[in-house]
Write a protein that holds these residues in place. Structure first.
Motif, PDB file in Angstrom:
ATOM      1  N   GLU A 158      13.341   6.079  -7.077  1.00 46.99           N
ATOM      2  CA  GLU A 158      13.571   5.321  -8.311  1.00 46.99           C
ATOM      3  C   GLU A 158      13.020   3.904  -8.194  1.00 46.99           C
ATOM      4  OE1 GLU A 158      15.835   6.970  -6.614  1.00 46.99           O
ATOM      5  OE2 GLU A 158      16.285   8.665  -7.931  1.00 46.99           O
ATOM      6  N   GLN A 159      13.224   3.276  -7.029  1.00 49.62           N
ATOM      7  CA  GLN A 159      12.709   1.921  -6.833  1.00 49.62           C
ATOM      8  C   GLN A 159      11.203   1.920  -6.621  1.00 49.62           C
ATOM      9  OE1 GLN A 159      14.890  -0.300  -3.861  1.00 49.62           O
ATOM     10  NE2 GLN A 159      16.876   0.323  -4.690  1.00 49.62           N
ATOM     11  N   GLN A 160      10.683   2.959  -5.986  1.00 52.14           N
ATOM     12  CA  GLN A 160       9.230   3.030  -5.791  1.00 52.14           C
ATOM     13  C   GLN A 160       8.501   3.037  -7.131  1.00 52.14           C
ATOM     14  OE1 GLN A 160       8.635   6.500  -3.292  1.00 52.14           O
ATOM     15  NE2 GLN A 160       8.547   5.236  -1.439  1.00 52.14           N
ATOM     16  N   LEU A 161       9.041   3.750  -8.112  1.00 46.25           N
ATOM     17  CA  LEU A 161       8.384   3.820  -9.418  1.00 46.25           C
ATOM     18  C   LEU A 161       8.514   2.521 -10.197  1.00 46.25           C
ATOM     19  CD1 LEU A 161       8.078   6.770  -8.689  1.00 46.25           C
ATOM     20  CD2 LEU A 161       8.714   7.373 -11.024  1.00 46.25           C
ATOM     21  N   GLY A 162       9.411   1.643  -9.775  1.00 44.87           N
ATOM     22  CA  GLY A 162       9.494   0.313 -10.366  1.00 44.87           C
ATOM     23  C   GLY A 162       8.724  -0.725  -9.583  1.00 44.87           C
ATOM     24  N   ASN A 163       8.243  -0.339  -8.406  1.00 43.23           N
ATOM     25  CA  ASN A 163       7.484  -1.251  -7.554  1.00 43.23           C
ATOM     26  C   ASN A 163       6.067  -1.379  -8.115  1.00 43.23           C
ATOM     27  OD1 ASN A 163       5.909  -2.395  -5.422  1.00 43.23           O
ATOM     28  ND2 ASN A 163       7.421  -1.702  -3.934  1.00 43.23           N
ATOM     29  N   PRO A 164       5.582  -2.602  -8.311  1.00 43.42           N
ATOM     30  CA  PRO A 164       4.234  -2.767  -8.896  1.00 43.42           C
ATOM     31  C   PRO A 164       3.141  -2.018  -8.153  1.00 43.42           C
ATOM     32  CG  PRO A 164       5.379  -4.867  -8.874  1.00 43.42           C
ATOM     33  CD  PRO A 164       6.249  -3.906  -8.111  1.00 43.42           C
ATOM     34  N   VAL A 165       3.265  -1.886  -6.827  1.00 42.17           N
ATOM     35  CA  VAL A 165       2.163  -1.256  -6.083  1.00 42.17           C
ATOM     36  C   VAL A 165       1.998   0.210  -6.461  1.00 42.17           C
ATOM     37  CG1 VAL A 165       2.315  -2.854  -4.144  1.00 42.17           C
ATOM     38  CG2 VAL A 165       3.633  -0.736  -4.076  1.00 42.17           C
ATOM     39  N   TRP A 166       3.076   0.867  -6.894  1.00 41.89           N
ATOM     40  CA  TRP A 166       2.949   2.260  -7.334  1.00 41.89           C
ATOM     41  C   TRP A 166       2.015   2.342  -8.531  1.00 41.89           C
ATOM     42  CZ3 TRP A 166       3.660   5.432 -11.514  1.00 41.89           C
ATOM     43  CH2 TRP A 166       3.732   6.802 -11.272  1.00 41.89           C
ATOM     44  N   HIS A 167       2.116   1.389  -9.432  1.00 42.86           N
ATOM     45  CA  HIS A 167       1.279   1.372 -10.638  1.00 42.86           C
ATOM     46  C   HIS A 167      -0.130   0.859 -10.323  1.00 42.86           C
ATOM     47  CE1 HIS A 167       4.756   2.267 -13.183  1.00 42.86           C
ATOM     48  NE2 HIS A 167       5.427   1.524 -12.320  1.00 42.86           N
ATOM     49  N   ILE A 168      -0.227  -0.096  -9.415  1.00 42.51           N
ATOM     50  CA  ILE A 168      -1.540  -0.627  -9.034  1.00 42.51           C
ATOM     51  C   ILE A 168      -2.405   0.460  -8.396  1.00 42.51           C
ATOM     52  CG2 ILE A 168      -2.700  -2.201  -7.412  1.00 42.51           C
ATOM     53  CD1 ILE A 168      -0.277  -4.104  -7.860  1.00 42.51           C
ATOM     54  N   HIS A 169      -1.783   1.300  -7.574  1.00 42.38           N
ATOM     55  CA  HIS A 169      -2.520   2.334  -6.832  1.00 42.38           C
ATOM     56  C   HIS A 169      -2.353   3.726  -7.438  1.00 42.38           C
ATOM     57  CE1 HIS A 169      -3.715  -0.359  -3.574  1.00 42.38           C
ATOM     58  NE2 HIS A 169      -2.495  -0.857  -3.587  1.00 42.38           N
ATOM     59  N   SER A 170      -1.867   3.787  -8.661  1.00 41.36           N
ATOM     60  CA  SER A 170      -1.685   5.073  -9.345  1.00 41.36           C
ATOM     61  C   SER A 170      -0.907   6.071  -8.495  1.00 41.36           C
ATOM     62  CB  SER A 170      -3.050   5.664  -9.745  1.00 41.36           C
ATOM     63  OG  SER A 170      -3.689   4.830 -10.678  1.00 41.36           O
ATOM     64  N   GLY A 171       0.142   5.574  -7.844  1.00 42.42           N
ATOM     65  CA  GLY A 171       1.021   6.432  -7.068  1.00 42.42           C
ATOM     66  C   GLY A 171       0.573   6.699  -5.650  1.00 42.42           C
ATOM     67  N   ASN A 172      -0.671   6.349  -5.298  1.00 43.71           N
ATOM     68  CA  ASN A 172      -1.203   6.598  -3.951  1.00 43.71           C
ATOM     69  C   ASN A 172      -1.227   5.282  -3.165  1.00 43.71           C
ATOM     70  OD1 ASN A 172      -1.903   9.434  -4.459  1.00 43.71           O
ATOM     71  ND2 ASN A 172      -3.429   8.579  -5.847  1.00 43.71           N
ATOM     72  N   VAL A 173      -0.057   4.829  -2.746  1.00 43.79           N
ATOM     73  CA  VAL A 173       0.074   3.505  -2.130  1.00 43.79           C
ATOM     74  C   VAL A 173      -0.328   3.561  -0.659  1.00 43.79           C
ATOM     75  CG1 VAL A 173       1.653   1.604  -1.652  1.00 43.79           C
ATOM     76  CG2 VAL A 173       1.944   2.968  -3.733  1.00 43.79           C
ATOM     77  N   PRO A 174      -1.273   2.735  -0.239  1.00 45.74           N
ATOM     78  CA  PRO A 174      -1.682   2.753   1.170  1.00 45.74           C
ATOM     79  C   PRO A 174      -0.638   2.078   2.058  1.00 45.74           C
ATOM     80  CG  PRO A 174      -2.836   1.005   0.003  1.00 45.74           C
ATOM     81  CD  PRO A 174      -2.043   1.763  -1.044  1.00 45.74           C
ATOM     82  N   ALA A 175      -0.613   2.472   3.326  1.00 41.28           N
ATOM     83  CA  ALA A 175       0.256   1.809   4.298  1.00 41.28           C
ATOM     84  C   ALA A 175      -0.363   0.463   4.663  1.00 41.28           C
ATOM     85  CB  ALA A 175       0.415   2.680   5.537  1.00 41.28           C
TER      86      ALA A 175
END
Length: 551
Positions: free
Chosen positions: A365-382
């Motif tokens: 739930e928090q990941q989907l509110g995290n800007p990086v999820w939207h910046i990377h279209s769900g594919n967030v790099p480490a």
């Protein structure tokens, strides 16, 4: 032209469930669009559109519109589990007349003879391969968008008009001419009402876009008659690029012609949105869903403008920080007016890494509110970023570093095992920090000369640092710095409580340290800075300050 295939979707049950209730603004907008689309039974492609007026070089606001629309599009795909095909069309109004000459062109006099010609017919004032001012600016837009890997298609108004793609809607506009006038005239003053027409002929003689009243609109023949530049009546077909629409009717007509489902625009369009919608409906279309964002402001609080060239260009931002930091800035608070100038870059750079480092440990739930999820279209790099951008700026300041090697000597001691090869993201940040410091921090540095209280405080701090082990960590050093200040009345804060029950430490202490030792008003946690820079190096900096050798 499609630049890049759409990224793969994570459609796990946890993601799709969380998306339905996420309060992140792209999901809120996408849920509205889902309701619209699910009412249809045609299976048609869902069209997202952004507009660009190539009257000047594209600025960051233009990029922001595409970035934000892309975020909504991705959220829509997740919510619908990719059941509907989608497109993003970036539409350039390059058939608009050049009504004024931009301030940021090489030679304004070169363009003066071409005022009021379509931007696609104005000669290119810049060196290069493009045959018009509009084509040059369109190419700059595509280059910027390609840099970020957006999936989009580019469309030129000139090409659409001349290729006949708008012929059907133009003929419909002729048929509904009076209904369009009934919408437009009440919005105009008396003088403008007398000359207004939704149709703008392109003069066959001068090539200019003519703002003239129509003597006749013949819907049957598909022609308009008006007084030409030589004073004689002239009749032109409204199809084939001979005539274009005024910008307000053009908005609504384009939505109807292309069947647009979603378009966002700035607050300066808000008052006109009902006009666009009504004209779209008159022409047989359904107005798209809208998202209205606040405007970007320059350092003086004025709206940024392509023709003025104020604010930031995309190239300028990318000189000093990553593309991801720019995307983050666009994600945050889109309905709030924001300053868009160089001093926002360091904060955006560090906030991106803060969000990225939090992401792996967050619940869905928090990941989907995290800007990086939207910046990377769900594919967030480490991402591992042991040294923030603000800290690097202070390290450059203290060490007078002119190249990466100097900074990496400090970084490798502070974070063993980190190298440009093992952490290329940090190496990229090091380069940004050096450039940003040279261009913006160094010219503004003003060292404060210590008074007697400050001299004694620095001497006490020097002695305290000398008592610490060379490998003391940032927290230990921070405690030592606080211990020094607690004994000095100037730096005590009675509103705070120290570990011994006495007064805590005022922010004045740290402000003084930055002004005395680095010539700046503020900076990151000072203990962490000393750990990075080195205790011996910091003591040498204090000695220089006491000797009057700084500044």
């Amino acid at each position: 032209m499609t630049v890049q295939s759409l990224p793969p979707l994570d459609l796990s049950p946890e993601i799709t469930a969380a998306a339905k209730t996420s309060k992140a603004w792209p999901f809120e907008e996408a849920r509205k669009l889902v309701k619209r689309v699910e009412k249809r039974a045609d299976g048609k492609t869902v069209l997202f559109e952004t507009g660009y007026g190539p009257s000047g070089l594209p600025h960051i606001g233009t990029f922001g519109e595409v970035a934000r629309t892309t975020m909504v599009r991705h959220a829509f795909r997740v919510l619908t589990e990719d059941r509907f095909p989608t497109r993003l069309l970036c539409f350039s109004d390059d058939m608009d007349g050049m009504r004024k000459i931009p301030d940021n062109v090489p030679d304004k006099s070169f363009l003066e003879p071409h005022l009021h010609k379509p931007l696609s017919a104005v000669p290119n004032p810049f060196e290069g391969e493009y045959d018009s001012f509009g084509a040059h600016n369109n190419a700059m837009l595509r280059r910027f968008l390609d840099t970020f890997g957006f999936d989009y298609e580019f469309a030129s108004a000139t090409e659409y008009y001349k290729a006949g793609k708008f012929d059907a809607i133009l003929l419909k506009a002729a048929e509904k001419y009076q209904a369009i006038m009934d919408v437009m005239l009440p919005t105009l003053g008396a003088e403008r009402q007398a000359t207004y027409s939704p149709f703008l002929p392109i003069s066959p003689t001068s090539g200019r876009v003519l703002y003239v009243p129509m003597k006749e609109v013949n819907a049957k023949d598909g022609t308009v008659t008006f007084e030409g530049e030589d004073g004689r009546d002239m009749t032109l077909p409204i199809t084939g690029g001979n005539v274009k629409l005024q910008w307000k009717p053009d908005f609504g007509a384009r939505w109807a012609a292309l069947d647009v489902d979603f378009e966002m625009f700035g607050k300066d369009h808000l008052a006109n949105a009902p006009i666009y919608d009504r004209i779209c409906e008159i022409l047989g279309g359904t107005a798209p869903d809208h998202f209205v964002y606040e405007l970007f402001l320059d350092e003086n609080g004025e709206k940024i403008s392509k023709s003025k060239g104020n604010g930031l260009t995309i190239d300028e931002w990318l000189t000093y920080a990553s593309p991801e930091s720019l995307s983050l800035y666009m994600f945050q608070k889109p309905r709030s007016a924001k300053k868009l100038y160089f001093d926002v870059i360091p904060k955006a750079a560090d906030e991106y890494f803060t969000f990225a480092q939090k992401y792996p440990d967050q619940p869905v739930e928090q990941q989907l509110g995290n800007p990086v999820w939207h910046i990377h279209s769900g594919n967030v790099p480490a991402i591992d970023m042991p040294v923030p951008f603000a800290m690097l700026l202070n390290l450059v300041s203290a060490s007078n570093a002119e190249n990466k090697d100097v900074l990496w000597a400090f970084i490798s001691r502070y974070a063993p095992g980190e190298t440009p090869e093992t952490n290329p993201e940090l190496d990229r940040l090091v380069g940004y920090a050096i450039r940003y410091f040279d261009d913006f921090v160094m010219p503004a540095k003003t060292f404060k000369q210590p008074d007697e209280v400050e001299r004694q405080a620095l001497s006490d701090l020097d002695a305290k640092l000398a008592s610490l082990p060379a490998d003391a960590d940032g927290a230990t050093i921070q405690d030592a710095i606080l211990d020094v200040a607690r004994a000095i009345e100037r730096y005590q804060d009675p509103k705070k409580t120290g570990p011994d029950g006495g007064p805590g430490v005022s922010v004045v202490w740290f402000s003084s340290l930055y002004q005395l030792l680095l010539g700046q008003e503020k900076g990151p946690r000072f203990g962490s800075f000393v750990a990075l820079y080195g205790i011996d190096e910091t003591r040498a900096l204090i000695a220089k300050c006491l000797a009057g050798e700084l500044g």
